[in-house]
Scaffold this active site. Structure first.
Site, PDB file in Angstrom:
ATOM      1  N   LYS A 197      -1.676  -2.752   8.088  1.00  0.00           N
ATOM      2  CA  LYS A 197      -2.858  -2.304   8.812  1.00  0.00           C
ATOM      3  C   LYS A 197      -2.991  -3.031  10.134  1.00  0.00           C
ATOM      4  O   LYS A 197      -2.699  -4.214  10.239  1.00  0.00           O
ATOM      5  CB  LYS A 197      -4.114  -2.560   7.955  1.00  0.00           C
ATOM      6  CG  LYS A 197      -4.300  -1.559   6.822  1.00  0.00           C
ATOM      7  CD  LYS A 197      -5.635  -1.805   6.140  1.00  0.00           C
ATOM      8  CE  LYS A 197      -5.908  -0.752   5.068  1.00  0.00           C
ATOM      9  NZ  LYS A 197      -7.232  -0.968   4.418  1.00  0.00           N
ATOM     10  N   HIS A 247      -2.730   3.024  -5.756  1.00  0.00           N
ATOM     11  CA  HIS A 247      -3.345   1.787  -5.276  1.00  0.00           C
ATOM     12  C   HIS A 247      -3.582   0.811  -6.417  1.00  0.00           C
ATOM     13  O   HIS A 247      -3.555  -0.404  -6.217  1.00  0.00           O
ATOM     14  CB  HIS A 247      -4.665   2.076  -4.561  1.00  0.00           C
ATOM     15  CG  HIS A 247      -5.232   0.874  -3.856  1.00  0.00           C
ATOM     16  ND1 HIS A 247      -4.592   0.275  -2.789  1.00  0.00           N
ATOM     17  CD2 HIS A 247      -6.340   0.126  -4.084  1.00  0.00           C
ATOM     18  CE1 HIS A 247      -5.285  -0.768  -2.373  1.00  0.00           C
ATOM     19  NE2 HIS A 247      -6.351  -0.887  -3.149  1.00  0.00           N
ATOM     20  N   HIS A 258      -3.317  -9.411   3.535  1.00  0.00           N
ATOM     21  CA  HIS A 258      -4.748  -9.171   3.671  1.00  0.00           C
ATOM     22  C   HIS A 258      -5.226  -9.544   5.073  1.00  0.00           C
ATOM     23  O   HIS A 258      -4.773 -10.509   5.673  1.00  0.00           O
ATOM     24  CB  HIS A 258      -5.524  -9.971   2.636  1.00  0.00           C
ATOM     25  CG  HIS A 258      -5.544  -9.312   1.301  1.00  0.00           C
ATOM     26  ND1 HIS A 258      -5.860  -9.973   0.145  1.00  0.00           N
ATOM     27  CD2 HIS A 258      -5.291  -8.029   0.929  1.00  0.00           C
ATOM     28  CE1 HIS A 258      -5.810  -9.138  -0.878  1.00  0.00           C
ATOM     29  NE2 HIS A 258      -5.459  -7.958  -0.428  1.00  0.00           N
ATOM     30  N   TYR A 271       2.336 -14.976   8.893  1.00  0.00           N
ATOM     31  CA  TYR A 271       3.706 -15.032   8.402  1.00  0.00           C
ATOM     32  C   TYR A 271       4.678 -15.766   9.311  1.00  0.00           C
ATOM     33  O   TYR A 271       5.873 -15.639   9.149  1.00  0.00           O
ATOM     34  CB  TYR A 271       4.217 -13.617   8.098  1.00  0.00           C
ATOM     35  CG  TYR A 271       3.238 -12.873   7.268  1.00  0.00           C
ATOM     36  CD1 TYR A 271       3.064 -13.205   5.932  1.00  0.00           C
ATOM     37  CD2 TYR A 271       2.425 -11.908   7.824  1.00  0.00           C
ATOM     38  CE1 TYR A 271       2.117 -12.574   5.166  1.00  0.00           C
ATOM     39  CE2 TYR A 271       1.467 -11.270   7.066  1.00  0.00           C
ATOM     40  CZ  TYR A 271       1.319 -11.611   5.738  1.00  0.00           C
ATOM     41  OH  TYR A 271       0.369 -10.986   4.980  1.00  0.00           O
ATOM     42  N   ARG A 283      -0.712  -1.560  -6.792  1.00  0.00           N
ATOM     43  CA  ARG A 283      -0.775  -2.692  -5.857  1.00  0.00           C
ATOM     44  C   ARG A 283      -1.774  -3.735  -6.372  1.00  0.00           C
ATOM     45  O   ARG A 283      -1.522  -4.942  -6.313  1.00  0.00           O
ATOM     46  CB  ARG A 283      -1.188  -2.198  -4.476  1.00  0.00           C
ATOM     47  CG  ARG A 283      -1.580  -3.292  -3.466  1.00  0.00           C
ATOM     48  CD  ARG A 283      -1.886  -2.657  -2.117  1.00  0.00           C
ATOM     49  NE  ARG A 283      -2.743  -3.462  -1.272  1.00  0.00           N
ATOM     50  CZ  ARG A 283      -2.315  -4.369  -0.393  1.00  0.00           C
ATOM     51  NH1 ARG A 283      -1.028  -4.615  -0.268  1.00  0.00           N
ATOM     52  NH2 ARG A 283      -3.170  -5.044   0.358  1.00  0.00           N
ATOM     53  N   ARG A 297       0.864  -1.179   0.000  1.00  0.00           N
ATOM     54  CA  ARG A 297       0.000   0.000   0.000  1.00  0.00           C
ATOM     55  C   ARG A 297       0.904   1.233   0.000  1.00  0.00           C
ATOM     56  O   ARG A 297       2.025   1.179   0.499  1.00  0.00           O
ATOM     57  CB  ARG A 297      -0.893   0.021   1.235  1.00  0.00           C
ATOM     58  CG  ARG A 297      -1.792  -1.210   1.400  1.00  0.00           C
ATOM     59  CD  ARG A 297      -2.558  -1.145   2.722  1.00  0.00           C
ATOM     60  NE  ARG A 297      -3.478  -2.274   2.876  1.00  0.00           N
ATOM     61  CZ  ARG A 297      -3.173  -3.419   3.457  1.00  0.00           C
ATOM     62  NH1 ARG A 297      -1.953  -3.595   3.956  1.00  0.00           N
ATOM     63  NH2 ARG A 297      -4.061  -4.386   3.556  1.00  0.00           N
TER      64      ARG A 297
END
Length: 289
Positions: free
Chosen positions: A162, A231, A257, A266, A234, A140
């Site tokens: 985020k 955006h 996401h 991760y 992306r 982003r």
């Protein structure tokens, strides 16, 4: 509704009739003028909740609420039956549509155009580096501009996304080279790990609006579509990877996401497997420097 299509009229009638039927059951009374004036915001909310329980999609509920609002505006205009609550009730929040992904040739033209812009050399290199990250790593714009020099970790990049969620993504060689070219030209970077990666003309952290204006000017200068935004780069990252055969799950991991489980944030990503899939599928993976 005079100029509406027959399908629209049918949908409108169905939605309003459904609301009136619900109101009759909900209040256990006849739906007359007095009842329509007395419908409270909580009654509209209960109706929307009832529809959700019956499996109606948010988009369908938004359409139904619009129909009922139109009905109440008609009642106010034609029969003097006014109900302010009908216009005050909040509708369901609909997901924002994804921007249209630019083609691979348009994306490459944008990145090249940013690098060739008639600016100070390091500024053009900076802008090309940002675009390379958006398209080459799926960041982003806010994530890219929040990076520090220390977030560059050899073959990978540490990203704080985020909700404070951290992820590590592999870097294609062409993206890594673009960032190193920029840092080598920057007059402000001194190697400090905590220094913002992308700086403005006066050495302060670059703001998103500056890069957005740069992309806007680029579109007009070289004739790219208005849909090509930061955006959209992306979005192109994910779209082009899918088109070249990458697995959706890998792309979700790379994008960070929110749909990913917190237990899979991760911690179990096989970096070598990801890099292989990523390098094999990304359109820029074959670029040499």
């Amino acid at each position: 509704m005079r100029r509406a299509s027959s399908n629209s009229v049918t949908a409108y009638t169905h939605d309003v009739s459904g609301f009136l039927a619900f109101l009759n059951l909900h209040t256990a009374s006849a739906v007359d003028a007095a009842a329509l004036k007395a419908v409270a915001e909580r009654d509209f909310t209960a109706w929307l909740a009832y529809r959700l329980q019956r499996g109606y999609a948010k988009s369908s509920n938004a359409r139904a609420l619009s129909a009922v609002r139109t009905f109440f505006r008609f009642l106010a205009r034609e029969a003097g039956i006014e109900n302010p609550a009908a216009l005050q009730v909040s509708g369901p929040k609909l997901p924002k549509p994804l921007p249209r992904a630019p083609s691979e040739s348009q994306t490459e033209a944008a990145i090249a155009g940013l690098g060739d812009a008639d600016k100070e050399g390091w500024i053009a290199a900076r802008d090309a580096g940002i675009a390379a990250l958006l398209y080459g790593a799926g960041l982003r714009i806010s994530e890219a501009l929040n990076l520090t020099v220390g977030d560059l970790q050899g073959e990978s990049l540490r990203i704080l996304g985020k909700g404070g969620k951290e992820r590590v993504v592999p870097l294609l060689s062409v993206v890594k080279q673009s960032l190193h070219d920029y840092l080598a030209r920057s007059p402000y970077h001194d190697g400090a790990a905590g220094q913002p990666l992308f700086l403005g003309l006066r050495g302060k952290k670059l703001q998103p609006a500056v890069f957005q204006r740069t992309v806007q000017a680029l579109r007009r200068r070289i004739g790219l579509p208005e849909s090509l935004t930061p955006h959209a780069l992306r979005h192109a990252f994910a779209t082009h990877l899918l088109a070249h055969g990458a697995e959706l799950r890998d792309i979700q991991e790379l994008l960070g996401h929110a749909s990913l489980s917190t237990t899979q944030r991760y911690t179990h990503v096989d970096a070598a497997r990801l890099l292989d899939a990523y390098s094999a599928a990304h359109p820029r993976a074959g670029d040499q420097h």
